[in-house]
Structure formats: C-alpha cells, structure tokens
Design an enzyme around this catalytic site. Structure first.
Site, PDB file in Angstrom:
ATOM      1  N   CYS A 136     -57.807  35.876   8.108  1.00 31.48           N
ATOM      2  CA  CYS A 136     -58.084  34.525   8.586  1.00 31.48           C
ATOM      3  C   CYS A 136     -59.493  34.132   8.154  1.00 31.48           C
ATOM      4  O   CYS A 136     -60.283  33.609   8.933  1.00 31.48           O
ATOM      5  CB  CYS A 136     -57.905  34.417  10.102  1.00 31.48           C
ATOM      6  SG  CYS A 136     -58.876  35.600  11.060  1.00 31.48           S
ATOM      7  N   ASP A 173     -52.774  42.871   8.578  1.00 31.05           N
ATOM      8  CA  ASP A 173     -53.484  41.663   9.017  1.00 31.05           C
ATOM      9  C   ASP A 173     -54.907  42.114   9.291  1.00 31.05           C
ATOM     10  O   ASP A 173     -55.262  42.472  10.412  1.00 31.05           O
ATOM     11  CB  ASP A 173     -52.812  41.081  10.258  1.00 31.05           C
ATOM     12  CG  ASP A 173     -53.409  39.752  10.658  1.00 31.05           C
ATOM     13  OD1 ASP A 173     -53.714  38.941   9.764  1.00 31.05           O
ATOM     14  OD2 ASP A 173     -53.583  39.517  11.871  1.00 31.05           O
ATOM     15  N   CYS A 212     -52.707  46.795  11.832  1.00 35.83           N
ATOM     16  CA  CYS A 212     -53.816  46.292  12.660  1.00 35.83           C
ATOM     17  C   CYS A 212     -53.205  45.318  13.655  1.00 35.83           C
ATOM     18  O   CYS A 212     -53.324  44.103  13.505  1.00 35.83           O
ATOM     19  CB  CYS A 212     -54.862  45.600  11.790  1.00 35.83           C
ATOM     20  SG  CYS A 212     -55.322  46.514  10.282  1.00 35.83           S
ATOM     21  N   ALA A 260     -53.037  44.540  17.246  1.00 40.52           N
ATOM     22  CA  ALA A 260     -53.400  43.771  18.449  1.00 40.52           C
ATOM     23  C   ALA A 260     -53.800  42.345  18.074  1.00 40.52           C
ATOM     24  O   ALA A 260     -54.329  42.121  16.981  1.00 40.52           O
ATOM     25  CB  ALA A 260     -54.537  44.471  19.183  1.00 40.52           C
ATOM     26  N   PRO A 261     -53.508  41.402  18.974  1.00 40.83           N
ATOM     27  CA  PRO A 261     -52.942  41.551  20.322  1.00 40.83           C
ATOM     28  C   PRO A 261     -51.421  41.656  20.363  1.00 40.83           C
ATOM     29  O   PRO A 261     -50.856  41.862  21.426  1.00 40.83           O
ATOM     30  CB  PRO A 261     -53.408  40.286  21.030  1.00 40.83           C
ATOM     31  CG  PRO A 261     -53.492  39.270  19.936  1.00 40.83           C
ATOM     32  CD  PRO A 261     -53.975  40.016  18.721  1.00 40.83           C
ATOM     33  N   GLY A 262     -50.747  41.476  19.221  1.00 39.96           N
ATOM     34  CA  GLY A 262     -49.305  41.696  19.212  1.00 39.96           C
ATOM     35  C   GLY A 262     -48.463  40.533  18.732  1.00 39.96           C
ATOM     36  O   GLY A 262     -47.233  40.638  18.702  1.00 39.96           O
ATOM     37  N   GLY A 263     -49.075  39.422  18.347  1.00 43.62           N
ATOM     38  CA  GLY A 263     -48.299  38.282  17.893  1.00 43.62           C
ATOM     39  C   GLY A 263     -47.410  38.609  16.710  1.00 43.62           C
ATOM     40  O   GLY A 263     -46.213  38.303  16.696  1.00 43.62           O
ATOM     41  N   GLU A 277     -53.071  50.123  16.597  1.00 36.09           N
ATOM     42  CA  GLU A 277     -54.333  49.448  16.882  1.00 36.09           C
ATOM     43  C   GLU A 277     -55.397  50.485  17.184  1.00 36.09           C
ATOM     44  O   GLU A 277     -55.221  51.340  18.060  1.00 36.09           O
ATOM     45  CB  GLU A 277     -54.186  48.496  18.075  1.00 36.09           C
ATOM     46  CG  GLU A 277     -55.471  47.818  18.510  1.00 36.09           C
ATOM     47  CD  GLU A 277     -56.163  47.065  17.384  1.00 36.09           C
ATOM     48  OE1 GLU A 277     -57.398  47.212  17.242  1.00 36.09           O
ATOM     49  OE2 GLU A 277     -55.485  46.318  16.649  1.00 36.09           O
TER      50      GLU A 277
END
Length: 466
Positions: free
Chosen positions: A231, A178, A109, A111-114, A133
């Site tokens: 989160c 994530d 999962c 995005a955004p790519g961190g 994604e």
C-alpha cells in the site's frame, strides 16, 4: 493534510503534473467497505439483510462500498461473521491471486486478517490456508477474525517467514505477500503511517520485503502463483523490488486485469526499463474511490535450484494425536449436541494442544507443523476441563444452526445485543449446551439450565453498547 516534504518532492519528481491529483486525493474522505463472507451466504443474500445502503465494488463481486457514517462493526450480522469490514481497494490483491477450492494457500503477512478471510471464502472449506503473522499482538487479532468468520481449514502461525520453509518447502499452490511497507497509500486512513514515514523507512522496508520474497520463493510450488502487494507508491518497494527479484529467480509476470482498475506498473520507474512490469497493477486514489495499492502476479518457472537444508527447530511440540481415551468427554458432548454428519466428518484429524482440542485441516500431518509456533493448528473445538468438555467460540462460528441439536435462534435484535453484551437469556430450551443464533446464523454458545441460558460468549469480545 500536512504531507511530509520529502514525500511531496519525491512524488513530484516521479509523477510530474500528476502529483497534484495525488496530493489532492489525501484531502478526500476515506472510503469504507464490507466484503461478504461467502462461507455463510451470497452477496445478494447479504445485501437484502443489511439495514444500510450499499454499492457494489467493481473488481470484487463480494464487496460493497458503504456510507462513511455507517458503523458496520456494531450490527449483529457482523458478529455472525456474515461480512468483514474492509477498505474496497484492499480486496483487489486476493482477486488477483484467485484461490480455488482445494488449493494450498499461504498468506505470509496475514494480520489483521482481511485478505486471509477473503482467501478462505474462495477456498469454500476445501484445501488449506496457512495464515502467518510475525507480530504477536497482531497475530491475536488475526486469530479472532479467522474464528468469527467460521473458517475451519486454516492454520495460524506466528513465525519469521524463513522458519516456515523447513515445514512447507515448495508446498503452496498460491502465496500472497501483502508486504509490510512505508504505507503511503494509507496516509488518510492511518495517521500512524503518516507520522512514521521517512525516506529511511522506505529503505528499511525494502530490506524486509527482499527477505520475505526470498522465503516465499522457497515455499511456492513449481508453477505456483505468487502475488506481491503493498500500500505504497514508492518504486523502490514496488517496480524495483520485483525487477530485482525476477532477475534473480525464474518467474513470469502475468497481467493483473481487474474491472475498474486501469493504472499499471511503470517501466520508467524500474532501474533497467523492465517492460513486463506494465503487467502489474497500480491503484491510484485520484482515479479510484479508495486507497493506494500496488499488485503484481508472478508464476514460478521450475523448482528452486538450492536444496532445502534448514535444520533449526524448537523443543518437541506439545501438539499430539488425541487417543480414544483422551476423547471421552468430547465424544459425549458431540453425540449429545452435534449432528453425526458434522463430528464424524472430522474423523481422525483430532489433536490436543495442552487441554485444547483441535481438528487439523485435511492433508496436514503432525510432523509437518510440529516445530512451528502455532496459534491455531486448525479448528479449535474446545477445552477439556474437570470431567467435562467445554465447546469453543470457534466451533460455534464454524457450525450451521442445522448442525447442532439444541438451538436458540434469536429473532429479536435487542435479544441479540443482550447476548453479545454477556447477559443470560431468559429463553426456555433443552438442558445443556445451546448454539445461540441470530436470524438463522450462529453467534456463540450458551448453557441451559432451569429455564435460563447462561452466556458463554467470550468475555474479550463482548460489546458494551450498540
């Protein structure tokens, strides 16, 4: 902050007197951070270059806290891909996953790519990163971030997780999930997470998380490592979903021990009192400078018991092996403007997707990915146009200045900003394609003619002002 009453009631029931500290943390300013792109330089080198103060992140050697007033996305070094702007506690999940050069890693999962770019930094160009994604709009942002960081060994897919199983059944050494979640840890950072929250949303997220974990199980090698992170503070999405998962499949929990992070999963928040959940990590914002996260590390014991019977597919892939005839204009460009060591290293990994040329990561076969929705099947080298080859932004960012024969390395910040705005450069250089850099780091391509360099920085990425 006006927190949802159902959320407050739930956390008071779970946390008792601790809940006041949690609620108070939402009134504190959010923490900002950046993470070094070690594909391009070391944290020590980055720290010396930056025009603003930094403070190290305890659990991530590459991470730094920065002042809330700093705008790191406006600095030319950001556009050079020297760092990624990332909230410091969000760096912890990949630290727990601990990818090593040569691993095959899936960010399910992405995005955004961190976290994908953090994985790529740890792979150091060796092995494979598959960044997936599902949401189209978010997948585009992921692709841009992968390119800006100069990552050459990544495949970007736009798929339902279960669709990856047919191509990558039990293929990955390490997988990061994530998971999409109710986002309680992001309330002060993301107003949308606050307005969207409800008890019903928590339940909906659990259903999605269960499906994603099912796919991750089938994609992970025997003995492989799965890190699941969220989160949110909700036990339903954290302790309880992992308790249910390991009761169904054979996994061992490994302790997640990262410096400066001392809260752990809570046995009393599981349904059956699972003791090993205490090996998971909870990041609580009233105790740590950052947002809220849950991280658990699982090791797969044995193989999947069911056979892979997936047969669904799309129409025949447009991705095809590039022939010698196809490559004529590219080879002319490469011999004129790239060092032999760079372009010959790509060997026989060159493939066409329409008029676009890609170098697939080492070890990937066409038949493996042929039926997937591919945003990027590897490093995008450029596009064939009428009687010429036009190199891509992704290629520019993957190159070191020493790997191009015609270079314009800008030393002046004003010139760098002018280039990033899309302006032509009044700099004399050899005619033809030019790799534009800033203080020794790639920024993009230009094309020189008659003493001027025409700007080829992507229009969608150009800045309007500092």
């Amino acid at each position: 902050m006006n927190l949802p009453q159902d959320f407050k009631d739930k956390m008071r029931r779970l946390m008792k007197e601790e809940s006041d500290g949690l609620f108070d943390s939402y009134e504190q300013p959010e923490s900002k951070g950046i993470r070094t792109n070690t594909l391009k330089l070391s944290p020590q080198e980055l720290s010396k270059k930056l025009p603003f103060e930094t403070q190290g992140v305890t659990w991530c050697n590459e991470g730094f806290y920065i002042d809330s007033e700093v705008r790191p996305g406006k600095n030319p070094y950001y556009y050079c891909g020297l760092y990624y702007v990332q909230e410091p506690t969000a760096m912890a999940a990949v630290e727990a996953l601990a990818p090593e050069p040569g691993d095959w890693v899936l960010d399910l999962c992405a995005a955004p790519g961190g976290k994908s770019t953090q994985i790529a930094s740890k792979l150091q160009g060796q092995g494979l990163l598959v960044a997936n994604e599902l949401v189209n709009s978010r997948a585009g942002v992921l692709s841009t971030n992968i390119e800006r960081m100069g990552i050459a060994n990544a495949i970007i897919t736009n798929e339902f997780p279960e669709r990856l199983v047919d191509s990558f059944y039990e293929s990955f050494d390490k997988i990061l999930v994530d998971a999409p979640c109710s986002g309680e840890g992001m309330f002060r950072k993301d107003p949308g997470a606050l307005s969207d929250w409800s008890l019903e949303r928590v339940d909906r997220c659990v259903g999605k998380q269960e499906k994603i974990l099912e796919s991750a199980h089938r994609l992970l090698k025997p003995g492989g490592v799965l890190v699941y992170s969220t989160c949110t503070f909700s036990p339903e999405e954290n302790e309880q979903i992992i308790e249910a998962f390991v009761s169904k499949y054979s996994y061992a929990l490994e302790s997640v021990d990262l410096p400066g992070l001392e809260d752990h999963g809570r046995t009393e928040w599981t349904k059956k009192g699972m003791p090993d959940i205490a090996k998971a990590l909870r990041i609580m914002p009233m105790k740590v400078k950052g947002e809220g996260h849950f991280i658990v590390k699982l090791v797969k014991i044995g193989s999947c018991t069911e056979e892979n019977t997936a047969t669904q597919g799309y129409a025949k892939s447009r991705l095809k092996k590039a022939t010698k005839t196809d490559l004529g204009d590219y080879e002319s460009f490469a011999k004129l403007f790239l060092t032999e060591g760079f372009y010959k290293n790509l060997g026989n990994r060159l493939y066409l997707l329409g008029d676009h040329l890609y170098a697939l990561p080492e070890g990937i076969l066409l038949e493996t990915i042929a039926n997937l929705k591919l945003l990027r099947p590897g490093l995008h080298l450029g596009e064939f146009k009428k009687n010429r080859f036009e190199p891509s932004y992704a290629l520019a960012m993957a190159l070191r200045l020493s790997e191009a024969k015609n270079v314009c390395d800008l030393k002046d910040e004003v010139q760098a900003y002018n280039y990033l705005k899309g302006q032509a450069l009044n700099v004399g250089t050899q005619k033809g394609w030019v790799l534009i850099g800033y203080q020794g780091n790639s920024l993009g391509f230009g094309k020189a003619s008659e003493g001027m360099i025409k700007n080829h920085y992507p229009k969608g990425l150009r800045i309007r002002k500092k």
